[in-house]
Design an enzyme around this catalytic site. Structure first.
Site, mmCIF file in Angstrom:
data_model
loop_
_atom_site.group_PDB
_atom_site.id
_atom_site.type_symbol
_atom_site.label_atom_id
_atom_site.label_comp_id
_atom_site.label_asym_id
_atom_site.label_seq_id
_atom_site.Cartn_x
_atom_site.Cartn_y
_atom_site.Cartn_z
ATOM 1 N N TRP A 9 2.544 1.592 -3.389
ATOM 2 C CA TRP A 9 1.571 1.982 -4.417
ATOM 3 C C TRP A 9 1.448 3.492 -4.520
ATOM 4 C CZ3 TRP A 9 -2.943 4.829 -4.180
ATOM 5 C CH2 TRP A 9 -3.784 4.769 -5.288
ATOM 6 N N HIS A 10 1.593 4.171 -3.393
ATOM 7 C CA HIS A 10 1.399 5.622 -3.388
ATOM 8 C C HIS A 10 2.530 6.380 -4.071
ATOM 9 C CE1 HIS A 10 -1.862 4.875 -0.521
ATOM 10 N NE2 HIS A 10 -2.285 6.094 -0.820
ATOM 11 N N GLY A 11 3.680 5.796 -4.202
ATOM 12 C CA GLY A 11 4.743 6.530 -4.874
ATOM 13 C C GLY A 11 6.083 5.827 -4.810
ATOM 14 N N THR A 41 0.831 -1.203 0.000
ATOM 15 C CA THR A 41 0.000 0.000 0.000
ATOM 16 C C THR A 41 0.861 1.246 0.000
ATOM 17 O OG1 THR A 41 -1.776 -1.144 1.190
ATOM 18 C CG2 THR A 41 -1.792 1.264 1.255
ATOM 19 N N PHE A 100 -0.212 9.927 -7.857
ATOM 20 C CA PHE A 100 -0.109 8.544 -7.415
ATOM 21 C C PHE A 100 -0.647 7.574 -8.451
ATOM 22 C CE2 PHE A 100 -0.884 10.897 -3.285
ATOM 23 C CZ PHE A 100 0.464 11.083 -3.060
#
Length: 467
Positions: free
Chosen positions: A319-321, A316, A467
């Site tokens: 996934w954001h960056g 998670t 993102f």
């Protein structure tokens, strides 16, 4: 193109709605699809090719996997191929540069950075494609037999670039069978306006406070000024992202789609477990359905469950960056969730409500510090300011008092709106003609004030676009 722009509000959306509703129902997916491609290509025309290739590939692989005449081995092979292609494309554009940078730092190599701009929304539409393929493989949904409805699902402009992540099963029936409902269309307009006001009037304005505070010298920043800064960012990202989700859901309703909710008053959470049931619900649901449960979920004993939690939250974060702070942010929440699973939740449930809320808010704010600073050195300096660890640190400063005087009213509004559920009084208004007039008058006022702000505003993209 962004929702919070005059181009979208004044020209694009009215034109698409007009063409959509004057067209026969059999052509409406075509109108939405072409409009969605124009919307996406407005900012990144070259990446429309990537979107088309990705969509077409998954469409044909989905048909193969869903063919009842295929053997299980063949279906699983195509499933792996589809997931691998999607993840490879995502990795190449989002993480290749990050990998090269770290290889150069570790081994002293001089591999040239690809310097590729990140395709907007690639994290969102990639996850939607994967969810479709997996659900077809699981026989949860029937494969889409026609390219246009499937491409419309992937490219649908209301949720293409920043979610919510819409699983195919949620709107499968709506893709080919939508009827105009006046009540839903009106609800969609109101929801869009409220989302626009959240973004333009609340998120953008409190973002000015955060921008100002984070630009201050951190070694002289007072403790409460540092906390005020991260509180401002917490409000900014919430009203920015939930505002976008409201606008996306409202747009969906205007075109006959009903998307799932993406936020449920997250700052009312009484634990971090509770927070992640309320924040970015579509992402949490995606990781639960397509990572956590396939790994075994909670079915294989406590220690494997804890392992699965940590894997999900590390992913998670990533996934954001493509930055170490996002990985750290995900691990941070993974550790807290594991602690809550083991013992903290039992203690919290026996604690007063004010203590539960305080615990959750403090940990959430600390998490936002990890999230917002990609530079670890600056992050460390800011944490030191929050903890009063700089030499000569003080609790209160003239700058703090000045900013509180300037932003007190806005902060009070943000607190009220972020923790207030739908008012029963508001629902009563909708049951009378006079009440409906009042409701619409309020929404028109919000729209007018928001557009007035946009007239003088510069480009203001949503935070989650990156993102």
């Amino acid at each position: 193109m962004v929702f919070s722009s005059l181009l979208f509000i004044v020209f694009f959306l009215p034109t698409v709605l007009f063409l959509y509703y004057i067209s026969p129902p059999k052509f409406r997916n075509w109108i939405l699809l072409i409009s969605s491609f124009i919307f996406y290509a407005w900012g990144e025309p070259i990446y429309i090719v990537l979107l088309l290739v990705s969509t077409t590939t998954d469409f044909w692989l989905g048909k193969w996997i869903g063919n009842t005449q295929r053997g299980e081995r063949s279906r699983k092979t195509m499933l792996i191929i589809s997931i691998s292609i999607n993840l490879a494309v995502l990795f190449f554009f989002k993480y290749a540069g990050f990998l090269i940078e770290n290889l150069n730092n570790i081994f002293g190599t001089t591999i040239a950075d690809l310097d590729l701009p990140l395709p907007i929304g690639i994290s969102f539409y990639t996850f939607q494609s994967i969810s479709y393929i997996v659900d077809v493989y699981r026989r949860k949904v029937e494969p889409q037999q026609h390219w246009v409805p499937f491409a419309t699902y992937i490219a649908l402009f209301p949720q293409l670039v920043a979610g919510p992540i819409v699983q195919y099963s949620t709107i499968a029936a709506q893709l080919n069978n939508r009827k105009f409902k006046e009540s839903e269309f009106a609800e969609g307009i109101q929801r869009f306006i409220r989302g626009l006001a959240k973004k333009v009037l609340l998120a953008n304005n409190i973002g000015l406070l955060w921008d100002h505070i984070q630009s201050q010298p951190m070694d002289t920043m007072s403790i409460w000024l540092a906390w005020l800064g991260i509180i401002a960012f917490a409000f900014q990202i919430y009203f920015d992202f939930s505002g976008y989700s409201d606008m996306a859901i409202g747009l969906g309703l205007m075109f006959g789609f009903r998307f799932n909710e993406n936020f449920n008053l997250p700052y009312l959470a009484r634990s971090i477990t509770d927070f992640w049931r309320r924040w970015h619900i579509s992402l949490s649901s995606w990781f639960r359905d397509y990572v956590y449960i396939p790994l075994g979920g909670n079915r294989q004993g406590l220690w494997k469950q804890l392992r699965n939690i940590m894997i999900v939250w590390a992913l998670t974060g990533i996934w954001h960056g493509a930055s170490w702070n996002f990985a750290l942010w995900g691990i941070y929440f993974g550790i807290i969730l594991i602690c809550e699973k083991l013992f903290l939740l039992k203690w919290l449930t026996r604690s007063p409500r004010w203590l539960q809320h305080s615990y959750a808010i403090i940990l959430i704010l600390c998490g936002w510090v990890l999230f917002v600073f990609e530079d670890m050195t600056i992050m460390g300096q800011y944490i030191m300011s929050m903890l009063g660890m700089h030499e000569g640190s003080t609790w209160i400063s003239d700058e703090l008092l000045f900013q509180l005087r300037n932003y007190f009213v806005l902060l009070a509004i943000l607190v009220i709106v972020s923790i207030s559920p739908k008012f029963k009084l508001w629902n009563r208004f909708t049951h009378s003609n006079r009440g409906m007039i009042i409701v619409w008058a309020i929404h028109m006022l919000l729209l007018f004030v928001s557009i007035a702000y946009l007239v003088d505003a510069s480009f203001n993209p949503f935070l989650y676009f990156r993102f």
